[in-house]
Design a protein around this motif. Structure first.
Motif, mmCIF file in Angstrom:
data_model
loop_
_atom_site.group_PDB
_atom_site.id
_atom_site.type_symbol
_atom_site.label_atom_id
_atom_site.label_comp_id
_atom_site.label_asym_id
_atom_site.label_seq_id
_atom_site.Cartn_x
_atom_site.Cartn_y
_atom_site.Cartn_z
ATOM 1 N N ASP A 279 55.351 33.025 48.299
ATOM 2 C CA ASP A 279 56.108 33.921 47.414
ATOM 3 C C ASP A 279 56.496 33.252 46.103
ATOM 4 O O ASP A 279 57.609 33.425 45.604
ATOM 5 N N GLY A 280 55.598 32.450 45.535
ATOM 6 C CA GLY A 280 55.845 31.814 44.241
ATOM 7 C C GLY A 280 56.669 30.542 44.296
ATOM 8 O O GLY A 280 57.061 30.018 43.262
ATOM 9 N N THR B 225 50.030 35.667 40.256
ATOM 10 C CA THR B 225 50.492 35.125 41.530
ATOM 11 C C THR B 225 50.015 33.690 41.699
ATOM 12 O O THR B 225 48.942 33.310 41.215
ATOM 13 N N TYR B 226 50.837 32.918 42.397
ATOM 14 C CA TYR B 226 50.512 31.531 42.717
ATOM 15 C C TYR B 226 50.014 31.455 44.151
ATOM 16 O O TYR B 226 50.488 32.191 45.020
ATOM 17 N N SER B 227 49.079 30.545 44.391
ATOM 18 C CA SER B 227 48.595 30.327 45.748
ATOM 19 C C SER B 227 48.221 28.861 45.920
ATOM 20 O O SER B 227 48.047 28.134 44.948
ATOM 21 N N TYR C 116 45.679 36.014 37.640
ATOM 22 C CA TYR C 116 46.197 37.174 36.916
ATOM 23 C C TYR C 116 45.103 38.222 36.767
ATOM 24 O O TYR C 116 43.957 37.894 36.461
ATOM 25 N N TYR D 48 46.963 29.815 39.771
ATOM 26 C CA TYR D 48 47.660 30.970 39.204
ATOM 27 C C TYR D 48 46.593 31.995 38.863
ATOM 28 O O TYR D 48 45.691 31.721 38.071
#
Length: 65
Positions: A26-27, A18-20, A45, A43
């Motif tokens: 939401d990416g 996921t990206y933040s 994982y 990113y």
């Protein structure tokens, strides 16, 4: 550039993370929401063993001249 439309963040490996960060939803990254300047995008994982790792990149939003 701050007037660019939102764009999808891609290329994070391994897939499934996921990206933040500021301006990320939401990416997708929205320069207008993030605002001018440097923004750290993370990113993250987690694997099947719940081991977590991350990588960061800086996106710079500028004003078109």
């Amino acid at each position: 550039q701050i007037d660019w439309p939102a764009f999808e963040l891609t290329g994070g490996e391994p897939a499934g993370g996921t990206y933040s960060g500021t301006g990320v939803s939401d990416g997708w990254f929205d320069p207008a929401v993030a605002g001018l300047g440097d923004h750290v995008i993370t990113y993250t994982y987690s694997d099947a063993s719940l081991c977590e790792n991350f990588d960061e990149q800086v996106l710079t939003v500028v004003l078109e001249i």
